[in-house]
Every structure is written in structure tokens, then in C-alpha cells.
Design a protein around this motif. Sequence first.
Motif, PDB file in Angstrom:
ATOM      1  N   ARG A  62      -7.334 -20.340 -23.243  1.00 23.58           N
ATOM      2  CA  ARG A  62      -7.134 -19.362 -24.311  1.00 23.58           C
ATOM      3  C   ARG A  62      -7.262 -20.017 -25.681  1.00 23.58           C
ATOM      4  O   ARG A  62      -7.788 -19.423 -26.610  1.00 23.58           O
ATOM      5  CB  ARG A  62      -5.735 -18.730 -24.174  1.00 23.58           C
ATOM      6  N   ASP A  63      -6.734 -21.218 -25.806  1.00 25.45           N
ATOM      7  CA  ASP A  63      -6.755 -21.943 -27.079  1.00 25.45           C
ATOM      8  C   ASP A  63      -7.356 -23.321 -26.815  1.00 25.45           C
ATOM      9  O   ASP A  63      -6.833 -24.089 -25.989  1.00 25.45           O
ATOM     10  CB  ASP A  63      -5.332 -22.087 -27.634  1.00 25.45           C
ATOM     11  N   ARG A  64      -8.430 -23.663 -27.508  1.00 27.03           N
ATOM     12  CA  ARG A  64      -9.163 -24.886 -27.187  1.00 27.03           C
ATOM     13  C   ARG A  64      -8.429 -26.149 -27.624  1.00 27.03           C
ATOM     14  O   ARG A  64      -8.839 -27.243 -27.270  1.00 27.03           O
ATOM     15  CB  ARG A  64     -10.575 -24.791 -27.778  1.00 27.03           C
ATOM     16  N   ARG A  65      -7.323 -25.964 -28.361  1.00 27.95           N
ATOM     17  CA  ARG A  65      -6.466 -27.111 -28.659  1.00 27.95           C
ATOM     18  C   ARG A  65      -5.705 -27.578 -27.426  1.00 27.95           C
ATOM     19  O   ARG A  65      -5.122 -28.664 -27.429  1.00 27.95           O
ATOM     20  CB  ARG A  65      -5.477 -26.747 -29.768  1.00 27.95           C
ATOM     21  N   ASP A  66      -5.678 -26.773 -26.368  1.00 24.94           N
ATOM     22  CA  ASP A  66      -4.880 -27.082 -25.186  1.00 24.94           C
ATOM     23  C   ASP A  66      -5.648 -27.828 -24.105  1.00 24.94           C
ATOM     24  O   ASP A  66      -5.226 -27.850 -22.940  1.00 24.94           O
ATOM     25  CB  ASP A  66      -4.285 -25.792 -24.605  1.00 24.94           C
ATOM     26  N   LEU A  67      -6.749 -28.445 -24.464  1.00 19.95           N
ATOM     27  CA  LEU A  67      -7.476 -29.271 -23.503  1.00 19.95           C
ATOM     28  C   LEU A  67      -6.568 -30.358 -22.935  1.00 19.95           C
ATOM     29  O   LEU A  67      -6.623 -30.672 -21.741  1.00 19.95           O
ATOM     30  CB  LEU A  67      -8.695 -29.908 -24.177  1.00 19.95           C
ATOM     31  N   GLN A  68      -5.704 -30.936 -23.765  1.00 19.36           N
ATOM     32  CA  GLN A  68      -4.775 -31.980 -23.331  1.00 19.36           C
ATOM     33  C   GLN A  68      -3.796 -31.455 -22.284  1.00 19.36           C
ATOM     34  O   GLN A  68      -3.372 -32.187 -21.391  1.00 19.36           O
ATOM     35  CB  GLN A  68      -4.018 -32.516 -24.554  1.00 19.36           C
ATOM     36  N   VAL A  69      -3.445 -30.172 -22.384  1.00 17.41           N
ATOM     37  CA  VAL A  69      -2.547 -29.570 -21.389  1.00 17.41           C
ATOM     38  C   VAL A  69      -3.287 -29.410 -20.061  1.00 17.41           C
ATOM     39  O   VAL A  69      -2.732 -29.683 -18.991  1.00 17.41           O
ATOM     40  CB  VAL A  69      -2.018 -28.210 -21.884  1.00 17.41           C
ATOM     41  N   TRP A  70      -4.525 -28.963 -20.110  1.00 17.61           N
ATOM     42  CA  TRP A  70      -5.339 -28.827 -18.896  1.00 17.61           C
ATOM     43  C   TRP A  70      -5.402 -30.140 -18.130  1.00 17.61           C
ATOM     44  O   TRP A  70      -5.356 -30.162 -16.893  1.00 17.61           O
ATOM     45  CB  TRP A  70      -6.747 -28.364 -19.270  1.00 17.61           C
ATOM     46  N   ASN A  71      -5.520 -31.253 -18.848  1.00 17.72           N
ATOM     47  CA  ASN A  71      -5.704 -32.544 -18.194  1.00 17.72           C
ATOM     48  C   ASN A  71      -4.561 -32.896 -17.246  1.00 17.72           C
ATOM     49  O   ASN A  71      -4.768 -33.617 -16.260  1.00 17.72           O
ATOM     50  CB  ASN A  71      -5.838 -33.650 -19.250  1.00 17.72           C
ATOM     51  N   VAL A  72      -3.345 -32.391 -17.524  1.00 18.65           N
ATOM     52  CA  VAL A  72      -2.180 -32.780 -16.720  1.00 18.65           C
ATOM     53  C   VAL A  72      -2.244 -32.205 -15.304  1.00 18.65           C
ATOM     54  O   VAL A  72      -2.193 -32.960 -14.325  1.00 18.65           O
ATOM     55  CB  VAL A  72      -0.876 -32.378 -17.433  1.00 18.65           C
ATOM     56  N   PRO A  73      -2.353 -30.888 -15.108  1.00 19.99           N
ATOM     57  CA  PRO A  73      -2.463 -30.392 -13.725  1.00 19.99           C
ATOM     58  C   PRO A  73      -3.754 -30.832 -13.047  1.00 19.99           C
ATOM     59  O   PRO A  73      -3.783 -31.014 -11.820  1.00 19.99           O
ATOM     60  CB  PRO A  73      -2.403 -28.871 -13.888  1.00 19.99           C
TER      61      PRO A  73
END
Length: 413
Positions: A62-73
Motif C-alpha cells: 500500500r505504501d512503498r516506504r514499507d519495503l523494509q517491513v516486507w523484508n521481515v516476513p
Amino acid sequence: MRVVDDNNIIQALNEDWAVDKTTTPGFEYPDARLVSCDGSVVKVLDREPANLYERMVFPLLRDRRDLQVWNVPFCATLTLWPSFLYMFMSDKIHPLHIALHLFACWWQITAFHLAIHVSSHRRVFKSSLLDKWIPVFCAPVFGHTVYTYYLHHIKMHHVADNSPYDISSTLFYQRDSLVGFLHYFFRFYLLAFLDLPRYFMKHNQNTRAIQAFLGELGTFAVLGYFTYYYNTMAMVWCFWVPMTASRFGMMSGNWVQHSFLDPKDPLGGGLHNSITIIESRYNLQNYNDGYHASHHLNAQRHWSEHPREFLSKRQLYLDTDAIVLKGTDYDEVFGYLMAGNYAAIANKMIDVAVPGSRKFMSVEDRVAWLQSRTKKFTWMDLERIYGVEFLVGKFGEALVEDGLKAEGWTGGK
């Protein structure tokens, strides 16, 4: 426009950067723009992908700033789950495999705690199916029970905000006491499955009470079944050990975040009951989690925006005597608290005032000031600060009178 992040926040404070001439990370890209997400009022960052990996992942966020969040799971799915499955299906588990699995879990667990945190406050994925990736699929390998983090943190803690209603409140503890912390930790570890449903039932939220109860006991039941009837050692090392580590980490973190309460307004929330940690490697790796006061002031704020928001509110932090620490993390501060090493914490404190505008407190004065903020509160203390009428209006007559009478109070409204 200068980009303000945790790397340069001290420089921004010292040089008194004009906030209107700064921006937050992500907006340094020429094509970066805020757009409405799914027709809602929530604004998210959109920009073109810079490489093949971003080209594959960006359409899912939804927000491309959250790529770092995607990396965790994504990392947990590629490492911890295959490791567990191999261990679970093995007749004999090699000690090296156990050690490597625990190392991989330890390496990722803090980032996961904060990934589930930020994704609970703001949806990360466009797909409702992917929304379950972190709290359902990945949560057990990091010691979380299914869905209960959202219920405990969003629907209980951020509503109750460390007040007497908050089942994880630090208010009634001496917050530099190891004995006090152990009581706090074991109550959560052993009784959360009762305390959280009870909280929701008291607030007429019976559906959430059932969800919390089933989320805790359901996860325990499934893990217990496979532990008893199948591969005990694999379940212990891959689920039960991370669960103990996670619960300790979450409770020690919350303990520190809400250890230094304003003696004049302990129920004030935000700047009155939370600390801020800036210019720390911890923030760079964990979504600016050190900006805890900013987070409580606006729980919907995107994690990348905290440093600039902190800069814009420096006078508010100054006026409310908010505690700001530099170059540390919650684990280190927890260790100092348990050792009674207030001088070490005092040396981490920084003055958020414009340089040269005032004289900062001496280390000795800072130590005394910090100590005054970790003292245990009682219901009588709250009555003295706020009055019975205020407390009854906020928390209800039964809770307040039971608390006061247990301490020998004989006054009236």
C-alpha cells in the motif's frame, strides 16, 4: 529540501533546521508523491521502482516506504519455516542445526516485533490475504500467539495508554525494581489469556474477548499437541523458546518505554508517560521505534515520519519535560534500570532546546530527576493528583473505590 531521518536528527536540532525546508525519507525521489489509498483518507507514498526487486514487490504494498517491513516476513518464510520443517521431520536433530536456527531467530526477532507493530497500526499490504502473512503465518515462529498482538496492543494498550485500565500498565510498579519487573513479566506470560479477555468483557467487547481467549489458548493447544504427540524437541526449540524470548522482550520494552512517568501528570499520555530515543542504530533497523512518545501522540503516523515530526515539536517536548535519550536502545536502558545505574541513563539524555538558549541540568540533577519519575504510584497518589471525581469519571466507581479502599482510604467523593 533536506531529508530528516534518525541519522541526522541531532544535526537538525543543533543547527535548528527550519522544518518547512525539510522532508521525510522517501520524498527525496523526484517522482515521489502522496496518493489516496483505496479511496480512503490515508495517504501513502508512491514512486517508481529503482530495481527488479522493487518492481516485483511494490505492486503488493500500500505504501512503498514499507519495503523494509516486507523484508521481515519474506526472510522468515525463507529461513525459519524451512528450518523448522526439516527439524520436525528429522529423527535426530543435530545440535548445530538448533544453534543455527536459534541464531537466525535471534537475528530477526526484534525486527519482527516491530514489523507486526507497524503493520498492526497501518496496513502494509494491498491484499487481505497477505495481511495475514505477519500475524498468522509468521507470528508463531517468533513466539507470538495468533492475532493477539493486534488485540493487546491496538485495542487495549493504545486505548488504555498505561492507565489503571491497561493490563500492561507500569503505573503501580517501582520501575527500577527487578522483583517488580519479574512480577510484571510473569503475570503477562502466565495470565494474559485471562487478563486480556477480561479487559474486553469489562468494556462490553465480547467478540474481542472471545478472539483473545481463543487466540491465546488455541495457539497453546496446537503447539502443545504437536509438542506432546510428535517432535518435542523441534517444537521446543522452534516455538516455545522463541515464545519466552518474545514475551520477555515485549514486556521489558514496554516497561522501559513507560518507566519514566511525569509525577505531576502520570495519566497524561504521550510525552508524560513515554520516552524518546534518537540517533540510534536501533531506530535504523526497527522502524524508528525509539520515537515512542511521537508514536503515542499519533499512532497512525508512518514510522518514517517520526524524526521530522520530533524536530517540528521540539518546543512541545521542551515544555513538557519529555525525556529524550541519544545513542541507546530499550535493552540497554532496561539493564541500567535494573542495576540502578541512573548516571548511565543521565549521560544519554540530551537537551532538545536550541543550543545556547539555556543551561542543561548537571548529571547529578538529571539522576535525581530520573529517579523521581520511576517511583511507584498508588491509587492514593492518583487521588491526590486528580481527585476522586476525575478518577471515577475516567475509570468507573467500582475500580477506583476498590483501589482506594485496598490502600486504606476512608475519604469520600
